[in-house]
Structure formats: C-alpha cells, structure tokens
Design an enzyme around this catalytic site. Structure first.
Site, PDB file in Angstrom:
ATOM      1  N   GLU A   1      -8.938  -5.484  -3.564  1.00  0.00           N
ATOM      2  CA  GLU A   1      -8.332  -4.331  -2.901  1.00  0.00           C
ATOM      3  C   GLU A   1      -9.411  -3.493  -2.197  1.00  0.00           C
ATOM      4  O   GLU A   1      -9.223  -3.011  -1.085  1.00  0.00           O
ATOM      5  CB  GLU A   1      -7.594  -3.457  -3.917  1.00  0.00           C
ATOM      6  CG  GLU A   1      -6.445  -4.129  -4.625  1.00  0.00           C
ATOM      7  CD  GLU A   1      -5.179  -4.217  -3.785  1.00  0.00           C
ATOM      8  OE1 GLU A   1      -5.236  -3.912  -2.577  1.00  0.00           O
ATOM      9  OE2 GLU A   1      -4.135  -4.610  -4.334  1.00  0.00           O
TER      10      GLU A   1
ATOM     11  N   HIS B   1      -7.426  -5.916   0.966  1.00  0.00           N
ATOM     12  CA  HIS B   1      -6.227  -5.080   1.017  1.00  0.00           C
ATOM     13  C   HIS B   1      -5.473  -5.382   2.308  1.00  0.00           C
ATOM     14  O   HIS B   1      -6.034  -5.281   3.394  1.00  0.00           O
ATOM     15  CB  HIS B   1      -6.652  -3.606   0.964  1.00  0.00           C
ATOM     16  CG  HIS B   1      -5.535  -2.641   0.771  1.00  0.00           C
ATOM     17  ND1 HIS B   1      -4.733  -2.632  -0.342  1.00  0.00           N
ATOM     18  CD2 HIS B   1      -5.101  -1.615   1.556  1.00  0.00           C
ATOM     19  CE1 HIS B   1      -3.859  -1.658  -0.248  1.00  0.00           C
ATOM     20  NE2 HIS B   1      -4.046  -1.019   0.907  1.00  0.00           N
TER      21      HIS B   1
ATOM     22  N   SER C   1       0.851  -1.192   0.000  1.00  0.00           N
ATOM     23  CA  SER C   1       0.000   0.000   0.000  1.00  0.00           C
ATOM     24  C   SER C   1       0.890   1.246   0.000  1.00  0.00           C
ATOM     25  O   SER C   1       1.696   1.427  -0.916  1.00  0.00           O
ATOM     26  CB  SER C   1      -0.958  -0.039   1.189  1.00  0.00           C
ATOM     27  OG  SER C   1      -1.973   0.935   1.057  1.00  0.00           O
TER      28      SER C   1
END
Length: 570
Positions: free
Chosen positions: A387, A482, A251
């Site tokens: 995600e 995610h 990320s």
C-alpha cells in the site's frame, strides 16, 4: 424541499413504527457463475454505433442516448440530481431538472471542483496512472452506465463503483481502469460509476450559521445515497436488477462503502459490498469539523448575518480559505498510513470529511462493532501488499540501507521502532530494506478488524484478500502498489498496460480477479473454478485469498506482526 429532506422527514416520521444481449459474453455468462477461461478481456475496440435510433433509454428525468460498441451500450454524464452551484451549494441533493426530447449521454459530465493534482509533476507517476482529470464544475452529480442489454428485462447484477481520492479528490473517470465496458462484457453485468461532492463542497459544517445548512456536513454522502436511489429507480431500463446491487470502491471509495453502512437511509439500496484498501472504522469528530468551518468562515470574511454569500464565492477562493484554515489548525499533521490502526490520542485531526451527525450518519462505520445494517450484506474486504511503496517513483530508494529503515521507522514508531524492525526482519529475512519498509508501513490492521467485526455478526459472510502481484513496469519498483488491483477487478489489464505491462500473466490474473468480483455480484460468493477454494472469513483461522502469479489461501499470515504494530502504536 430536496429529495433528501422529504425522505428524511418521512423516515423520521415512521421510525417509531414497526435491446440486445452482450453477444458471446451474455450467452456464456447468463448463468449463475463464470469461469476464468470465459471471455478474454481486451482493450475496448470494435466499431462504434452512435445514432438517434440506437441506445435510447427512458429515465425518471427524460430519455438519454448513449453509444454501442461490441455489444456494450455506454452512457456517460447522466444527471442523477440537480446542479449544486449557487443555491444548491451546501444543500442536500435535489431532483434533476427534467428535459424533453432525448438527451445526449456520450461523454463524461463535470467532475467536482478540487485542488489541482500535483501528481503530474512526477513523470513516472503520471505514466503509471494516466489520470483523466476531466472538466470541473458544480453540476457534477452524474452517473455513467455500461450494459449489455437495454429494456430487455435482463435483471443483471449491478456493480456501482465509488471512486478513490479520499473525501477530497478524484472522479468516476479519474483512472482509465475505471472504464466499465470490459467488466460489463465479461460478466454480463451492469456497471455504474458516479461523481459526487468532495472536500468542503461536500463536508463543510455550516449548521451553526443557518438552519438552511443543517445537513451541509453530510451532503457529499447524501449524494451517494441519491445516486443509489437513481439506480433503484432507473437501472431496470438499462437491463439491471435493482434488487441485486453491489457497491465497490478502492481507497477513499472503500471509505465511502464503509460509511454507507453508517447511514440508515441507505439500507436496502445495496445488497453486497466490496472494500478495497479503504477499510474505515471511524469517521472524523464533529468538534473538529465545527472548528475547521469556523476558521474557513473567518478566512472568507463572513458571519451569521451574511453567510449566504458563501453560495456564490468562487471555488478558488473557497479552496484558498480551506487550505489556510487547515494550516492554522494543523501546521504539522500527525503521521498516518494506509491501513494503519486507529491511534487514540489527544491529537486532533482536521480535514473535510463526513462525521457522525446523529441524523444522517448515525454511528461510526465499524467501531466499536459492525453496524446492524451490514449483517445481511455479504462483503469482500482486502488490501494490496505494498500500500505504501516508497521507491515506486523514486528509484534511489531502492538502495535504502537497514539504517535508513530504522530511521524512517523511528519517525512513526518512536522508541518502539527497533522492536518493529526486528519483528519484520525476522518474518522476511531475505527482502530488500525498501521492501521491508514498505510492508511495515502497509499493515492490514483496519481491514482485518473490519472483517472480524463483520464476521462476528454470524450472518452474511465476509471474504478477505491480499493482492500481491508485482508489476514489471519501472523494473518492478512499484511492486503491488496502492491502486494496482483496480485494472484486474475491471478486466482492464490491457487498458491499463502502462501499470500492468499488458502481459499475458497480468491478463490471466485479471480473469481470475474480475470473475471473483462478478460471481460475488451475482450470488454473494466469489468462488469460481479458476481459484482455489476461498473460505468465508472467521476470526479463528483468518483465511485470506492471496492474488499472485499462483493464487492461494493462507490463514492469517501476519497475525503476529499486526500485534507488534499495535503495541508500537498504543
């Protein structure tokens, strides 16, 4: 003068000229590769040794003492640069103050001050992530090290983890999965994590107010460079090879990995790189940074004549001023999404993050092409399937209808929403509406673009992956969410059982994923006997390793869908 100032001036001047091994893990993995059937990763356990006569290592600032468990030596909270409070605030990182005797390095150091985490308000989310927010403080430039050997000339691969949280939040201890003990043991590698300056402490552009703050917009990424220099100068004593350093991050951490390619002063400090769900093509704009800083200064009641007072303003007051400035400049932030392609429009985006300053960050990371510094650096680039996972902590959204999908799609794709929904429904005729929406909002465009541009250099390879394994936790609602791949990368599926279920299936996949990262750190190639052949990426075929119950390679599985999304956002 700080370390960065001295180094930058030096580089500018020349720019015109041409103790024990880790038990069974160490014995089994000391060779070039490792197999998915090697050491079983488990929750760190075993007796702990903490003694003045154990795990003592010399660093450039003084000696440190850690602890040992099951053959792995752990050191936490080692300063890699000086305190950034007071006169150090908004200044480039400086050398740490040295110490005499032996400094205890048993617990994590301060985390960079940041806004309070709102995620704790959702019980299911708090359960999944089990965050450790630590203790905030501006003396936060610290590294943590896990290693199987000390002062033994081991020359082990070094894996430096850059945490997520965008440019504004997070820390090297934020998630339990970040613990490097199991990865170090499994791969006979040295694992390093670190903290650095975030939000306005790292990226407030005060250059217009005083030459003293000429680099303030980039000090957060200067911290990363300084940490890598600490690794270069010290890691050999921790059994690592300073000539074989991998940087990896997820990320926001993937954004940091991407951005280090934009910094000539970082060249040579790392030799391999992994970007997990954070492919960053472009950084923010200098004009936006200047405008945001001007609003913050006004909110604080400061000006050029008294700007130095900003170094002593309590952080809570800085945070409030930053939030107020952001609301004034961008009351309705434009919609975005993880992995969404860059949309070129007149809409200005504001936030505290690095920009191309022309001196430290000299270009955008991977736009319009891959930087030359990346040519000889092998990369792994990838994403997870979901995600964006709408129902992860909102069970009611599992009952989403097709009409609900179209309404939500319209918020992002406007009059092109129907075209997008139809294309995705044709590609995935049997998935639930909420799953359809998740995939629609989790497109891999930025990751694929980064891989294509890297591959176009025709030098060191890039490898692409898609993590598609679905967690059984919360009835499977989070899906491949995610952050879900992190426990697998770190061989920590048991440590993070609240996110993985701690199942045998999860552990077996964790063996395969972590071995791929370990092999990549060792030799720049993630292939090992536990996986099907993983080809290097090429634009023509677009091979992607799918990590799931059964791992397989597929060639560019969503090429047409990415085209549809690009058309909808153009």
């Amino acid at each position: 003068m700080s370390m960065i100032d001295r180094r930058f001036n030096r580089r500018k001047l020349f720019s015109g000229a041409a103790a024990t091994a880790g038990g069974a893990a160490a014995l089994e993995l000391a060779g070039i590769g490792c197999s998915s059937k090697s050491v079983e990763a488990a929750t760190p356990g075993g007796s702990i040794v903490v003694s003045d006569r154990n795990a003592v290592v010399s660093t450039t600032a003084g000696k440190v003492r850690g602890f040992t468990r099951s053959g792995i030596h752990t050191f936490k909270g080692i300063p890699y640069a000086a305190d950034t409070a007071g006169a150090g605030r908004f200044a480039p990182p400086a050398r740490p103050t040295g110490w005499t005797g032996v400094r205890s390095a048993l617990s994590y150091g301060p985390t960079c001050p940041q806004a309070a985490r709102t995620g704790w308000l959702n019980d299911e989310g708090a359960f999944l992530f089990q965050w450790d927010d630590g203790q905030p403080g501006e003396d936060c430039l610290r590294v943590n090290v896990w290693t199987p050997g000390l002062n033994d000339g081991g020359k082990r691969p070094v894996m430096v983890w850059l945490h997520g949280g965008g440019w504004t939040a997070g820390s090297g201890q934020e998630q339990p999965a970040y613990n490097g003990e199991n990865l170090s043991r499994r791969g006979n590698v040295v694992v390093v994590s670190l903290n650095h300056r975030l939000n306005m402490l790292g990226y407030l552009n005060l250059a217009a107010y005083s030459d003293k703050y000429a680099s303030s917009v980039s000090v957060g990424v200067l911290d990363l460079v300084t940490a890598l220099e600490w690794v270069r100068d010290n890691i050999a004593n921790f059994g690592g090879d300073p000539g074989n350093v991998l940087i990896f991050g997820q990320s926001g951490g993937g954004g940091k990995v991407s951005t280090l390619f934009s910094m000539p002063i970082a060249k040579g400090l790392f030799h391999k790189a992994v970007v997990q769900s954070g492919s960053t093509l472009r950084l923010g704009e200098m004009a936006s940074a200047e405008k945001l800083t001007a609003e913050v200064v006004v909110e604080l009641g400061l000006n050029k004549s008294n700007i130095d007072k900003i170094q002593t303003v309590p952080y809570a007051q800085l945070l409030a001023a930053g939030n107020s400035a952001l609301k004034k400049l961008q009351p309705n932030p434009p919609a975005g999404g993880i992995g969404m392609p860059t949309v070129r429009s007149a809409t200005q985006r504001f936030g505290f993050s690095p920009v191309v300053d022309g001196k430290i960050v000299t270009r955008h990371p991977f736009d319009p092409d891959a930087p030359d510094i990346s040519a000889n650096v092998p990369m792994i680039i990838g994403t997870v399937l979901n995600e964006t996972s709408p129902s992860m902590t909102r069970a009611a959204l599992e009952s989403m209808t097709e009409e609900d999908v179209r309404k939500r799609a319209t918020e992002r794709y406007s009059d092109k929403a129907g075209m997008v929904v139809e294309a995705y429904r044709k590609a995935y005729p049997s998935v639930k509406p909420v799953e359809l929406l998740s995939r629609m909002f989790s497109v891999r465009t930025n990751a694929v673009t980064q891989a294509e541009r890297k591959a176009a250099l025709n030098a060191a390879p890039a490898y692409m992956y898609l993590f598609a394994w679905q967690t059984p936790i919360l009835d499977g609602r989070p899906r491949a969410f995610h952050c879900s791949e992190i426990p697998f990368v770190f061989a920590n599926t048991d440590v993070s059982a609240f996110a993985t279920g701690g199942t045998t299936e999860a552990k077996e996949l964790g063996n395969k994923v972590s071995d791929a990262w370990i092999n990549f750190a060792r030799k720049g190639d993630p292939n090992h006997p536990g996986l099907p052949k993983w080809p290097a990426y090429s634009k023509d075929t677009g091979p992607v390793m799918i990590f799931d119950k059964a791992c397989e390679v597929k060639n560019d599985p969503d090429r047409e869908l990415r085209k549809v999304i690009a058309d909808a956002l153009s």
